[in-house]
Design a protein around this motif. Structure first.
Motif, PDB file in Angstrom:
ATOM      1  N   LEU A   1      54.045-107.562 -46.058  1.00  0.00           N
ATOM      2  CA  LEU A   1      54.783-106.464 -46.678  1.00  0.00           C
ATOM      3  C   LEU A   1      54.569-106.373 -48.178  1.00  0.00           C
ATOM      4  O   LEU A   1      54.488-105.270 -48.736  1.00  0.00           O
ATOM      5  CB  LEU A   1      56.279-106.620 -46.387  1.00  0.00           C
ATOM      6  N   PHE A   2      54.482-107.539 -48.837  1.00  0.00           N
ATOM      7  CA  PHE A   2      54.498-107.545 -50.297  1.00  0.00           C
ATOM      8  C   PHE A   2      53.265-108.201 -50.919  1.00  0.00           C
ATOM      9  O   PHE A   2      53.194-108.339 -52.134  1.00  0.00           O
ATOM     10  CB  PHE A   2      55.769-108.240 -50.794  1.00  0.00           C
ATOM     11  N   GLY A   3      52.311-108.599 -50.066  1.00  0.00           N
ATOM     12  CA  GLY A   3      51.063-109.148 -50.587  1.00  0.00           C
ATOM     13  C   GLY A   3      51.201-110.499 -51.250  1.00  0.00           C
ATOM     14  O   GLY A   3      50.382-110.860 -52.106  1.00  0.00           O
TER      15      GLY A   3
ATOM     16  N   SER B   1      45.280-114.203 -40.808  1.00  0.00           N
ATOM     17  CA  SER B   1      45.907-112.905 -40.673  1.00  0.00           C
ATOM     18  C   SER B   1      45.123-111.844 -41.435  1.00  0.00           C
ATOM     19  O   SER B   1      44.281-112.160 -42.278  1.00  0.00           O
ATOM     20  CB  SER B   1      47.334-112.973 -41.229  1.00  0.00           C
ATOM     21  N   ALA B   2      45.458-110.598 -41.156  1.00  0.00           N
ATOM     22  CA  ALA B   2      44.976-109.502 -41.977  1.00  0.00           C
ATOM     23  C   ALA B   2      45.729-109.463 -43.305  1.00  0.00           C
ATOM     24  O   ALA B   2      45.360-108.731 -44.213  1.00  0.00           O
ATOM     25  CB  ALA B   2      45.153-108.180 -41.243  1.00  0.00           C
ATOM     26  N   ALA B   3      46.783-110.242 -43.415  1.00  0.00           N
ATOM     27  CA  ALA B   3      47.537-110.425 -44.659  1.00  0.00           C
ATOM     28  C   ALA B   3      47.035-111.697 -45.349  1.00  0.00           C
ATOM     29  O   ALA B   3      46.375-112.538 -44.721  1.00  0.00           O
ATOM     30  CB  ALA B   3      49.025-110.539 -44.356  1.00  0.00           C
TER      31      ALA B   3
ATOM     32  N   ALA C   1      42.982-115.210 -48.914  1.00  0.00           N
ATOM     33  CA  ALA C   1      42.726-113.767 -48.873  1.00  0.00           C
ATOM     34  C   ALA C   1      42.903-113.307 -47.431  1.00  0.00           C
ATOM     35  O   ALA C   1      42.865-114.117 -46.498  1.00  0.00           O
ATOM     36  CB  ALA C   1      41.310-113.471 -49.360  1.00  0.00           C
ATOM     37  N   PRO C   2      43.122-112.043 -47.212  1.00  0.00           N
ATOM     38  CA  PRO C   2      43.165-111.543 -45.829  1.00  0.00           C
ATOM     39  C   PRO C   2      41.867-111.893 -45.098  1.00  0.00           C
ATOM     40  O   PRO C   2      40.786-111.860 -45.686  1.00  0.00           O
ATOM     41  CB  PRO C   2      43.317-110.036 -46.000  1.00  0.00           C
ATOM     42  N   ASN C   3      41.982-112.247 -43.837  1.00  0.00           N
ATOM     43  CA  ASN C   3      40.811-112.552 -43.027  1.00  0.00           C
ATOM     44  C   ASN C   3      40.161-111.241 -42.586  1.00  0.00           C
ATOM     45  O   ASN C   3      40.729-110.506 -41.774  1.00  0.00           O
ATOM     46  CB  ASN C   3      41.226-113.384 -41.816  1.00  0.00           C
TER      47      ASN C   3
END
Length: 335
Positions: free
Chosen positions: A169-171, A252-254, A237-239
């Motif tokens: 949600l908030f990076g 995660s994509a996060a 970093a996001p995968n």
């Protein structure tokens, strides 16, 4: 770096804070100094940290929703390491509400602080007990760990999920570590090595559960700290290859990931006790007992991902680690 370390007067938090101070970082240590175990041991750890000019201490309960925001507003940490928690698998059977307050409400306050004052990286402690009765050894972060068998491990599973939600949600970049049976100098009195040492030196029997058939991935505290320090400088970093149709539980994509911190090998509990006897120069009187509720027969960390991401290379044998603990115990208690 200006690093907020919660649980700084605790076992792992103390070792991490001291390592960071020695390398020149500024550390804001937060600890409630509660009486779950001997507070004089916590005070002795804290006194060492306060001997470093880069250390500032805040005595506060992590679950204090009114005062926690001020800690973040005043210190604006570049990095946050959450090690504060109500520890102990067995105690969670006696005092479940304590675990919800410290581990769930407390961690929410950390996440909200990070939301208001985003750090470069949030590192937080999970546990190997999250794997529950998972039969596949070694335990891999790429396998689903969805069946915790104690409230302690369930509260840590909640932490992992909460951190992921805030990363999404908030990076907020977040790395969670599943610790495997940490031991070493300045350990907690409720841990097996501490209790065994105390009993043997007093000529009292030691209680060994599971009829002595258990195996554990015993991990020396300096190896744990090596992993934590390495992670601080490597936020996730996001995968880019994360596939929602075949989700990897460890990434995660996060900007979020889970890693194991363990020695990566199983040791027989009875061998661990034999090493302790050798270092103490005394034999233990052993009282064998059945497995306790919430215990598992064996644990072992698959550290392949941790090695790849952090160049993690645990190297301390139980002979060396137990020896260092015994040396510290004898010096600290004068026995």
């Amino acid at each position: 770096m200006a690093i907020l370390v919660t649980g700084s007067a605790g076992f792992i938090g103390f070792h991490l804070s001291r390592r960071l101070l020695e390398r020149g970082d500024e550390v804001v240590g937060l600890d409630s100094m509660n009486a779950y175990y001997d507070p004089t041991l916590k005070a002795a750890r804290l006194a060492i940290l306060q001997g470093h000019k880069g250390y500032r201490h805040v005595q506060l309960d992590l679950a204090d929703r009114e005062r926690m925001p001020a800690v973040f507003a005043e210190t604006k940490p570049t990095h946050v390491v959450n090690l504060a928690a109500q520890a102990g698998v067995r105690y969670s059977l006696e005092s479940p509400e304590t675990y919800v307050d410290a581990n769930v409400v407390g961690f929410l306050n950390i996440l909200e602080g990070c939301r208001a004052h985003p750090p470069q990286h949030l590192v937080f402690a999970s546990t190997s007990s999250i794997y529950g009765n998972h039969a596949n050894l070694p335990f891999s972060v790429h396998d689903a760990a969805t069946h915790p068998i104690t409230l302690y491990s369930a509260s840590k599973a909640a932490n992992e999920a909460m951190a992921h939600a805030y990363a999404h949600l908030f990076g907020i970049p977040a790395t969670g570590f599943r610790f495997f049976t940490v031991y070493g100098p300045w350990g907690r009195p409720d841990m097996a090595l501490f209790k065994f040492t105390d009993a043997i030196l007093k000529g009292q029997p030691i209680e060994v559960y599971g009829q002595g058939q258990m195996q554990r991935d015993f991990t020396y505290v300096d190896d744990i700290v090596d992993g934590l320090v390495a992670a601080l400088d490597r936020p996730p970093a996001p995968n880019p290859d994360w596939d929602a149709a075949n989700p990897d539980p460890a990434t995660s994509a996060a900007p979020w990931r889970m890693l194991n911190l363990g020695a990566g090998r199983r040791e027989e509990l009875m061998r661990y006790i034999e090493v302790l006897e050798e270092k103490l120069g005394r034999k233990a009187e052993i009282r064998f007992l059945p497995m306790q509720a919430g215990d598992v027969t064996a644990t072992e960390a698959d550290t392949a991902e941790t090695r790849a991401v952090l160049d993690y290379a645990p190297s301390t044998s139980i002979e060396t680690g137990v020896g260092r603990f015994v040396d510290w115990y004898r010096e600290y208690y004068g026995v």
